[in-house]
Motif scaffolding. Structure first.
Motif, PDB file in Angstrom:
ATOM      1  N   VAL A 170       0.822  -1.211   0.000  1.00  9.71           N
ATOM      2  CA  VAL A 170       0.000   0.000   0.000  1.00  9.71           C
ATOM      3  C   VAL A 170       0.856   1.262   0.000  1.00  9.71           C
ATOM      4  N   LYS A 171       0.520   2.175  -0.902  1.00 12.45           N
ATOM      5  CA  LYS A 171       1.213   3.462  -0.963  1.00 12.45           C
ATOM      6  C   LYS A 171       0.813   4.294   0.251  1.00 12.45           C
ATOM      7  N   HIS A 172       1.796   4.842   0.934  1.00 17.24           N
ATOM      8  CA  HIS A 172       1.529   5.604   2.158  1.00 17.24           C
ATOM      9  C   HIS A 172       0.787   6.904   1.858  1.00 17.24           C
ATOM     10  N   ASP A 173      -0.259   7.160   2.623  1.00 13.42           N
ATOM     11  CA  ASP A 173      -1.014   8.410   2.543  1.00 13.42           C
ATOM     12  C   ASP A 173      -1.725   8.589   3.873  1.00 13.42           C
ATOM     13  N   ALA A 174      -1.133   9.396   4.753  1.00 10.34           N
ATOM     14  CA  ALA A 174      -1.675   9.572   6.105  1.00 10.34           C
ATOM     15  C   ALA A 174      -3.076  10.159   6.105  1.00 10.34           C
ATOM     16  N   SER A 175      -3.428  10.906   5.061  1.00 10.76           N
ATOM     17  CA  SER A 175      -4.751  11.539   5.023  1.00 10.76           C
ATOM     18  C   SER A 175      -5.827  10.619   4.463  1.00 10.76           C
ATOM     19  N   SER A 176      -5.417   9.482   3.919  1.00 18.10           N
ATOM     20  CA  SER A 176      -6.382   8.565   3.286  1.00 18.10           C
ATOM     21  C   SER A 176      -6.116   7.129   3.713  1.00 18.10           C
ATOM     22  N   PRO A 177      -6.594   6.727   4.886  1.00 14.83           N
ATOM     23  CA  PRO A 177      -6.407   5.350   5.340  1.00 14.83           C
ATOM     24  C   PRO A 177      -6.916   4.338   4.315  1.00 14.83           C
ATOM     25  N   PHE A 178      -6.184   3.257   4.178  1.00 14.12           N
ATOM     26  CA  PHE A 178      -6.507   2.188   3.234  1.00 14.12           C
ATOM     27  C   PHE A 178      -7.192   1.074   4.008  1.00 14.12           C
ATOM     28  N   ILE A 179      -8.418   0.721   3.620  1.00 15.43           N
ATOM     29  CA  ILE A 179      -9.183  -0.276   4.365  1.00 15.43           C
ATOM     30  C   ILE A 179      -9.609  -1.418   3.449  1.00 15.43           C
ATOM     31  N   VAL A 180      -9.313  -2.635   3.877  1.00 19.82           N
ATOM     32  CA  VAL A 180      -9.728  -3.829   3.154  1.00 19.82           C
ATOM     33  C   VAL A 180     -10.880  -4.471   3.916  1.00 19.82           C
ATOM     34  N   HIS A 181     -12.024  -4.610   3.263  1.00 18.65           N
ATOM     35  CA  HIS A 181     -13.195  -5.253   3.854  1.00 18.65           C
ATOM     36  C   HIS A 181     -13.243  -6.702   3.368  1.00 18.65           C
ATOM     37  N   SER A 182     -13.276  -7.633   4.317  1.00 18.00           N
ATOM     38  CA  SER A 182     -13.335  -9.059   3.993  1.00 18.00           C
ATOM     39  C   SER A 182     -14.428  -9.688   4.851  1.00 18.00           C
ATOM     40  N   GLY A 183     -15.655  -9.728   4.312  1.00 15.43           N
ATOM     41  CA  GLY A 183     -16.760 -10.231   5.116  1.00 15.43           C
ATOM     42  C   GLY A 183     -16.963  -9.327   6.318  1.00 15.43           C
ATOM     43  N   GLN A 184     -16.968  -9.909   7.523  1.00 14.16           N
ATOM     44  CA  GLN A 184     -17.171  -9.123   8.738  1.00 14.16           C
ATOM     45  C   GLN A 184     -15.864  -8.564   9.292  1.00 14.16           C
ATOM     46  N   MET A 185     -14.760  -8.824   8.597  1.00 15.40           N
ATOM     47  CA  MET A 185     -13.460  -8.370   9.063  1.00 15.40           C
ATOM     48  C   MET A 185     -13.007  -7.132   8.299  1.00 15.40           C
ATOM     49  N   GLN A 186     -12.232  -6.289   8.992  1.00 14.55           N
ATOM     50  CA  GLN A 186     -11.736  -5.066   8.392  1.00 14.55           C
ATOM     51  C   GLN A 186     -10.266  -4.880   8.756  1.00 14.55           C
ATOM     52  N   THR A 187      -9.447  -4.580   7.742  1.00 17.18           N
ATOM     53  CA  THR A 187      -8.021  -4.361   7.946  1.00 17.18           C
ATOM     54  C   THR A 187      -7.691  -2.950   7.487  1.00 17.18           C
ATOM     55  N   ARG A 188      -7.125  -2.143   8.391  1.00 17.50           N
ATOM     56  CA  ARG A 188      -6.886  -0.729   8.102  1.00 17.50           C
ATOM     57  C   ARG A 188      -5.412  -0.383   8.236  1.00 17.50           C
ATOM     58  N   VAL A 189      -4.878   0.327   7.219  1.00 17.40           N
ATOM     59  CA  VAL A 189      -3.464   0.712   7.220  1.00 17.40           C
ATOM     60  C   VAL A 189      -3.334   2.111   6.625  1.00 17.40           C
ATOM     61  N   LEU A 190      -2.134   2.683   6.769  1.00 16.95           N
ATOM     62  CA  LEU A 190      -1.810   3.951   6.107  1.00 16.95           C
ATOM     63  C   LEU A 190      -0.878   3.683   4.926  1.00 16.95           C
ATOM     64  N   GLY A 191       0.072   2.812   5.119  1.00 11.46           N
ATOM     65  CA  GLY A 191       1.004   2.446   4.066  1.00 11.46           C
ATOM     66  C   GLY A 191       1.881   1.330   4.574  1.00 11.46           C
ATOM     67  N   THR A 192       1.765   0.162   4.010  1.00 11.80           N
ATOM     68  CA  THR A 192       2.483  -0.998   4.537  1.00 11.80           C
ATOM     69  C   THR A 192       2.341  -2.152   3.564  1.00 11.80           C
ATOM     70  N   SER A 193       2.933  -3.296   3.894  1.00 10.41           N
ATOM     71  CA  SER A 193       2.756  -4.501   3.078  1.00 10.41           C
ATOM     72  C   SER A 193       2.291  -5.636   3.984  1.00 10.41           C
ATOM     73  N   PHE A 194       1.275  -6.353   3.533  1.00 13.56           N
ATOM     74  CA  PHE A 194       0.671  -7.382   4.370  1.00 13.56           C
ATOM     75  C   PHE A 194      -0.107  -8.353   3.500  1.00 13.56           C
ATOM     76  N   ASN A 195      -0.408  -9.506   4.070  1.00 13.99           N
ATOM     77  CA  ASN A 195      -1.144 -10.551   3.358  1.00 13.99           C
ATOM     78  C   ASN A 195      -2.465 -10.821   4.079  1.00 13.99           C
ATOM     79  N   ILE A 196      -3.546 -10.954   3.301  1.00 16.01           N
ATOM     80  CA  ILE A 196      -4.851 -11.301   3.869  1.00 16.01           C
ATOM     81  C   ILE A 196      -5.331 -12.609   3.261  1.00 16.01           C
ATOM     82  N   TYR A 197      -5.787 -13.498   4.115  1.00 19.33           N
ATOM     83  CA  TYR A 197      -6.382 -14.775   3.694  1.00 19.33           C
ATOM     84  C   TYR A 197      -7.825 -14.751   4.172  1.00 19.33           C
ATOM     85  N   ALA A 198      -8.768 -14.703   3.215  1.00 22.69           N
ATOM     86  CA  ALA A 198     -10.177 -14.547   3.605  1.00 22.69           C
ATOM     87  C   ALA A 198     -11.103 -15.233   2.603  1.00 22.69           C
TER      88      ALA A 198
END
Length: 340
Positions: A170-198
């Motif tokens: 994810v490209k860093h942007d402090a003013s625009s949080p990046f949110i991944v919605h996966s069913g009832q789960m939510q993952t929120r970042v500003l700028g980072t690298s991560f893996n989601i299994y859903a």
């Protein structure tokens, strides 16, 4: 009529409308001829009563989740998801006010234009690399689906939806949080690298972080509950039915190993391992012996053919497991006395 609609709109934002009233409101707003300045003035007055900052509350996020569900209900099979069918303008107007997007919508584009979405679905045995509008990179795993808006608004949430597995840079942007919605789960970042299994059918959800910091939350009954803040090397595994989770520390290299055709399993049952291998290799397993269900393995397969993988599993079982590969039908039959 207009006065009644204005009152109905205010009641809607206050959560005081019933389904019948909501339908009347959406029918009215979905008609482009009703997008008049009087209604905009009412919206502006209503918006003025709200907080000046964008609303990131559980209620706002839950409202956005409803929009996502409507997008998926109405989307065509093609990649490009055009503006919602009947209630496009109504949905966008109401959710915009709820989420803090009204000011932008009013200044930048007509409210009734709706939102367009892009979607990519991978087949079993397929993985792709995608570049999002903000230059963030997504590696989408086999048998997965990603949905995202055609553009992100500076200063607003970058919301996307995932079913399956994906690794994000994810490209860093402090003013625009990046949110991944996966069913009832939510993952929120500003700028980072991560893996989601859903994968919805698997009953488990996991997030593993390679760089940066990730906040994982559960949405339940309209309330957003934070589960944990994850830092590099940490992984959260959540069981959807039991609503329980565990956090572990692992090797960072394993977070996105599957991108380079390396599949790592840690204390995984044989049926669960086969379920993942089905997606990775586009095959179907037929497990004929119940005793094998209890077998659990730690294994890593790197650049292996499915035949080589099966042979390694056979050896790990003490050669008690047997298998037959039907190449023509892409089926693997497994039986045996158990495991070592």
């Amino acid at each position: 009529m207009k006065e009644n609609i204005k009152i109905l709109f205010e009641h809607y934002l206050a959560g005081k409308t019933n389904p019948e009233q909501e339908k009347i409101l959406m029918d009215y707003l979905a008609d482009p001829t009703n997008a008049d300045s009087e209604f905009h003035e009412t919206m502006e007055k209503t918006w003025a009563k709200q907080a000046n900052e964008p609303d990131y509350s559980a209620t706002a996020v839950e409202g956005l989740a409803e929009v996502w569900s409507k997008v998926e209900e109405r989307q065509p099979k093609s990649r490009l998801l055009f503006p919602f069918v009947k209630y496009a303008a109504a949905i966008v107007v109401i959710i915009s006010a709820s989420l803090g997007w009204y000011a932008y919508k009013k200044a930048q584009q007509p409210i009734e234009t709706g939102i367009s979405f892009l979607s990519k679905t991978t087949q079993k045995g397929e993985k792709v690399k995608l570049i999002l509008p903000d230059s963030s990179i997504v590696y989408l795993g086999a048998g997965s689906k990603l949905t995202w808006p055609s553009h992100f608004v500076k200063g607003s949430l970058r919301n996307i939806r995932l079913e399956g597995e994906a690794f994000f840079e994810v490209k860093h942007d402090a003013s625009s949080p990046f949110i991944v919605h996966s069913g009832q789960m939510q993952t929120r970042v500003l700028g980072t690298s991560f893996n989601i299994y859903a994968y919805p059918k698997d009953g488990t959800f996991s997030v593993a972080v390679r760089t940066g910091k990730v906040k994982v939350s559960e949405s339940n009954g309209g309330k957003l509950k934070q589960l944990s803040l994850l830092t590099p090397g940490m992984k959260l595994l959540y069981h959807l039915k039991a609503h329980g989770y565990a956090i572990s520390n692992g090797r960072i290299t394993e977070v996105n190993a599957w991108i380079k055709n390396s599949f790592a399993f840690k204390d995984v049952s044989l049926p669960d391992m086969f379920q993942s291998l089905e997606r990775y290799y586009n095959v179907h397993f037929e497990l004929k012996a119940h005793k094998l269900n209890q077998c659990r393995y730690n294994a890593t397969f790197t650049n292996k053919s499915i035949g080589e993988v099966m042979e390694e599993i056979r050896v790990m079982s003490g050669k008690k497991m047997k298998y037959k590969i039907d190449t023509a039908n892409k089926t693997i039959t497994v039986w045996g006395e158990g495991c070592q």
